[in-house]
Motif scaffolding. Structure first.
Motif, PDB file in Angstrom:
ATOM      1  N   GLU A 147       0.834  -1.205   0.000  1.00 23.57           N
ATOM      2  CA  GLU A 147       0.000   0.000   0.000  1.00 23.57           C
ATOM      3  C   GLU A 147       0.869   1.255   0.000  1.00 23.57           C
ATOM      4  N   LYS A 148       1.925   1.261   0.793  1.00 24.56           N
ATOM      5  CA  LYS A 148       2.835   2.407   0.860  1.00 24.56           C
ATOM      6  C   LYS A 148       3.501   2.657  -0.484  1.00 24.56           C
ATOM      7  N   ILE A 149       4.032   1.603  -1.110  1.00 22.01           N
ATOM      8  CA  ILE A 149       4.765   1.772  -2.360  1.00 22.01           C
ATOM      9  C   ILE A 149       3.837   2.204  -3.494  1.00 22.01           C
ATOM     10  N   VAL A 150       2.680   1.562  -3.600  1.00 18.15           N
ATOM     11  CA  VAL A 150       1.751   1.885  -4.689  1.00 18.15           C
ATOM     12  C   VAL A 150       1.210   3.303  -4.540  1.00 18.15           C
ATOM     13  N   SER A 151       0.999   3.752  -3.304  1.00 21.31           N
ATOM     14  CA  SER A 151       0.476   5.113  -3.087  1.00 21.31           C
ATOM     15  C   SER A 151       1.451   6.181  -3.564  1.00 21.31           C
ATOM     16  N   GLU A 152       2.730   5.820  -3.686  1.00 19.42           N
ATOM     17  CA  GLU A 152       3.749   6.789  -4.092  1.00 19.42           C
ATOM     18  C   GLU A 152       4.152   6.647  -5.560  1.00 19.42           C
ATOM     19  N   MET A 153       3.521   5.727  -6.295  1.00 15.99           N
ATOM     20  CA  MET A 153       3.836   5.582  -7.709  1.00 15.99           C
ATOM     21  C   MET A 153       3.366   6.810  -8.496  1.00 15.99           C
ATOM     22  N   LYS A 154       4.201   7.254  -9.429  1.00 13.92           N
ATOM     23  CA  LYS A 154       3.939   8.487 -10.173  1.00 13.92           C
ATOM     24  C   LYS A 154       3.423   8.186 -11.578  1.00 13.92           C
ATOM     25  N   ARG A 155       2.684   9.139 -12.118  1.00 17.46           N
ATOM     26  CA  ARG A 155       2.185   9.035 -13.484  1.00 17.46           C
ATOM     27  C   ARG A 155       3.345   9.045 -14.472  1.00 17.46           C
ATOM     28  N   ASP A 156       3.192   8.290 -15.539  1.00 21.49           N
ATOM     29  CA  ASP A 156       4.131   8.281 -16.666  1.00 21.49           C
ATOM     30  C   ASP A 156       5.536   7.823 -16.285  1.00 21.49           C
ATOM     31  N   VAL A 157       5.646   7.077 -15.186  1.00 21.92           N
ATOM     32  CA  VAL A 157       6.930   6.498 -14.765  1.00 21.92           C
ATOM     33  C   VAL A 157       6.860   4.991 -14.953  1.00 21.92           C
ATOM     34  N   LEU A 158       7.902   4.418 -15.537  1.00 22.96           N
ATOM     35  CA  LEU A 158       7.996   2.973 -15.719  1.00 22.96           C
ATOM     36  C   LEU A 158       8.522   2.351 -14.425  1.00 22.96           C
ATOM     37  N   TYR A 159       7.785   1.385 -13.882  1.00 23.23           N
ATOM     38  CA  TYR A 159       8.215   0.683 -12.673  1.00 23.23           C
ATOM     39  C   TYR A 159       8.599  -0.752 -13.040  1.00 23.23           C
ATOM     40  N   ILE A 160       9.879  -1.066 -12.867  1.00 22.35           N
ATOM     41  CA  ILE A 160      10.386  -2.414 -13.088  1.00 22.35           C
ATOM     42  C   ILE A 160      10.367  -3.118 -11.737  1.00 22.35           C
ATOM     43  N   ILE A 161       9.559  -4.171 -11.628  1.00 15.99           N
ATOM     44  CA  ILE A 161       9.326  -4.819 -10.328  1.00 15.99           C
ATOM     45  C   ILE A 161       9.843  -6.256 -10.378  1.00 15.99           C
ATOM     46  N   GLY A 162      10.756  -6.571  -9.484  1.00 15.79           N
ATOM     47  CA  GLY A 162      11.420  -7.862  -9.482  1.00 15.79           C
ATOM     48  C   GLY A 162      10.568  -8.997  -8.934  1.00 15.79           C
ATOM     49  N   PRO A 163      11.122 -10.219  -8.928  1.00 12.44           N
ATOM     50  CA  PRO A 163      10.387 -11.404  -8.466  1.00 12.44           C
ATOM     51  C   PRO A 163      10.322 -11.493  -6.947  1.00 12.44           C
ATOM     52  N   ASP A 183       8.489  -7.848 -13.970  1.00 14.06           N
ATOM     53  CA  ASP A 183       7.400  -7.220 -14.706  1.00 14.06           C
ATOM     54  C   ASP A 183       7.598  -5.710 -14.770  1.00 14.06           C
ATOM     55  N   ALA A 184       7.019  -5.093 -15.790  1.00 17.31           N
ATOM     56  CA  ALA A 184       7.092  -3.640 -15.955  1.00 17.31           C
ATOM     57  C   ALA A 184       5.689  -3.059 -15.962  1.00 17.31           C
ATOM     58  N   GLY A 209      -0.555   2.137 -13.928  1.00 15.90           N
ATOM     59  CA  GLY A 209      -1.496   1.116 -13.503  1.00 15.90           C
ATOM     60  C   GLY A 209      -1.744   0.015 -14.499  1.00 15.90           C
ATOM     61  N   ARG A 210      -0.910  -0.087 -15.546  1.00 14.88           N
ATOM     62  CA  ARG A 210      -1.075  -1.108 -16.572  1.00 14.88           C
ATOM     63  C   ARG A 210       0.195  -1.945 -16.694  1.00 14.88           C
ATOM     64  N   MET A 211       0.016  -3.244 -16.896  1.00 19.38           N
ATOM     65  CA  MET A 211       1.146  -4.132 -17.155  1.00 19.38           C
ATOM     66  C   MET A 211       1.580  -3.945 -18.605  1.00 19.38           C
ATOM     67  N   ILE A 212       2.829  -3.517 -18.815  1.00 24.96           N
ATOM     68  CA  ILE A 212       3.306  -3.315 -20.180  1.00 24.96           C
ATOM     69  C   ILE A 212       4.498  -4.209 -20.526  1.00 24.96           C
ATOM     70  N   GLY A 213       4.966  -4.986 -19.558  1.00 25.33           N
ATOM     71  CA  GLY A 213       6.064  -5.916 -19.823  1.00 25.33           C
ATOM     72  C   GLY A 213       6.028  -7.050 -18.830  1.00 25.33           C
ATOM     73  N   LYS A 214       5.268  -8.111 -19.148  1.00 24.77           N
ATOM     74  CA  LYS A 214       5.095  -9.218 -18.210  1.00 24.77           C
ATOM     75  C   LYS A 214       6.161 -10.280 -18.407  1.00 24.77           C
ATOM     76  N   ASP A 215       6.816 -10.659 -17.297  1.00 28.15           N
ATOM     77  CA  ASP A 215       7.887 -11.663 -17.327  1.00 28.15           C
ATOM     78  C   ASP A 215       8.933 -11.271 -18.374  1.00 28.15           C
ATOM     79  N   ALA A 216       9.413 -10.046 -18.283  1.00 29.76           N
ATOM     80  CA  ALA A 216      10.280  -9.463 -19.302  1.00 29.76           C
ATOM     81  C   ALA A 216      11.722  -9.951 -19.174  1.00 29.76           C
ATOM     82  N   ASP A 217      12.389 -10.088 -20.313  1.00 35.71           N
ATOM     83  CA  ASP A 217      13.817 -10.388 -20.306  1.00 35.71           C
ATOM     84  C   ASP A 217      14.610  -9.078 -20.296  1.00 35.71           C
ATOM     85  N   GLU A 218      15.929  -9.201 -20.224  1.00 34.08           N
ATOM     86  CA  GLU A 218      16.785  -8.013 -20.134  1.00 34.08           C
ATOM     87  C   GLU A 218      16.600  -7.089 -21.332  1.00 34.08           C
ATOM     88  N   LYS A 219      16.569  -7.636 -22.532  1.00 34.17           N
ATOM     89  CA  LYS A 219      16.460  -6.804 -23.735  1.00 34.17           C
ATOM     90  C   LYS A 219      15.140  -6.029 -23.755  1.00 34.17           C
TER      91      LYS A 219
END
Length: 371
Positions: free
Chosen positions: A222-238, A259-260, A264-274
């Protein structure tokens, strides 16, 4: 006294990491990773270790020909006795055959380079009969038989050959139990024990199997999501902690993938490095959210190699957030967190103190250390 040291390198260990595969044993995944341009790096990591004993004398290695070990000791001009390899493609059968030779030759120590799958093969092939030292090169490496990185493995091996004071300790062989991934927790299973060359903090701990506290994780997410900003890409690890962040952020996500998320939208699910690099370059701002492995303490380099040194370099240290609960932090017993990206410069760059927010009211500062 000449030390006789068995050497086994799993040349495909870790190949699947940056390619977003959860291991490297599957032949199809190996071929797909190579076709995508990812390179083998286990031999490089083994060489980083063995450079610490080059020219030392006082030892004789026993190693299979070619990329399973012989090629490296030949390159470093380290004396060795060769073992033939009978399969065109390296298999666990080759590993088990080598272990039989090591036992017949009465090896004093076995050095192996790979991941948890290789550790399981060594455990099956020799158990506690011969002491071992693991050079980390796999995708996950949850077991307690690995050094923190190849350099620390080399330091340990140097001390052992020089007859400096060394001890041996029974350490856990762990691996991801994929049967329980549907329970939304990363469950590691104990497969056995190995007698491991030990020297305190130069060895990593084993992954702890304690489930996360759901209330702690919910408050953290809840703390982390409340601080997420618009138009920022969030790369979230396993991890089970970060999985809950993904679900809270966009209602979707993978448990053991990277995942990326953006707006509020998933734009890179189970993404590789490239894929991650392409997404970072497409977006003007990016942040990385990662947890550490409970008991092991690694933030980068264990199970999240998709977030590579190149990815970290593009995002920047100041945009890395640690999603760690109080209970997981307490499980480290005041040991620092670690990084092992395979890039010494980036590992040093990541060292330092980071703020960790447990919830909207509580936080602390904790150290990441490069060995």
């Amino acid at each position: 006294m000449i030390k006789r040291i068995g050497l086994i390198v799993n040349p495909v260990a870790g190949l699947g990491g940056r390619a977003a595969f959860k291991g490297s044993d599957d032949i199809g995944n190996q071929e797909r990773a190579l076709k995508a341009g990812y390179e083998k790096n286990a031999c490089k990591r083994a060489e980083e270790c063995l450079r610490h004993v080059k020219g030392l004398g006082k030892c004789m290695f026993i190693a299979p020909k070619g990329e399973m070990g012989g090629r490296i000791v030949e390159k470093l001009a380290i004396p060795y006795q060769s073992i033939p390899v009978f399969h065109k493609r390296t298999t666990r059968r080759d590993t088990l055959d080598c272990l039989e030779v090591f036992k017949k030759e009465k090896a004093d120590l076995i050095v192996f380079c790979g991941g948890d799958g290789t550790a399981r093969d060594v455990c099956e092939g020799c158990g506690e009969e011969i002491p071992v030292l693991g050079i980390p090169a796999g995708v996950k490496m949850y077991s307690g038989c690995f050094a923190v990185n190849p350099q620390m493995a080399g330091n340990l091996l140097n001390d052992y050959i020089r007859d400096r004071r060394c001890s041996f300790e029974l350490r856990e062989v762990m691996d991801l139990d994929e049967k329980f991934l549907g329970n939304y927790s990363v469950s590691s299973r104990l497969y056995g024990y190995l007698s491991v060359l030990n020297a305190g903090e130069r060895l990593q701990g084993a992954k702890t199997a304690s489930p996360p506290d759901p209330f702690e994780v919910e408050a953290l997410a809840e703390k982390i999501v409340s601080e997420m900003k618009r138009d920022v890409l969030y790369i979230i690890g396993p991890g089970s902690t970060t999985y809950q962040i993904k679900k809270a952020a966009c209602g979707d996500g993978t448990l053991i993938g990277v995942d990326a998320v953006r707006n509020g939208r998933m734009i890179g699910k189970d993404a590789d490095e490239k894929t991650l690099i392409d997404l970072i370059r497409e977006n003007r701002a990016a942040e990385i959210i990662v947890t550490c492995i409970g008991g092991v303490g690694f933030v980068f380099g264990r199970g999240n190699q998709q977030i590579s040194a190149d990815v970290i370099r593009l995002v920047g240290k100041e945009h890395i957030h640690l999603a760690v609960t109080k209970s997981k932090l307490a499980g480290l017993n005041q040991r620092p967190m670690y990084v092992d990206t395979g890039d010494k410069g980036i590992d040093g760059y990541l060292s330092g103190y980071y703020q960790i927010n447990f919830n909207k009211r509580e936080s602390t500062v904790y150290k990441i250390q490069s060995m």
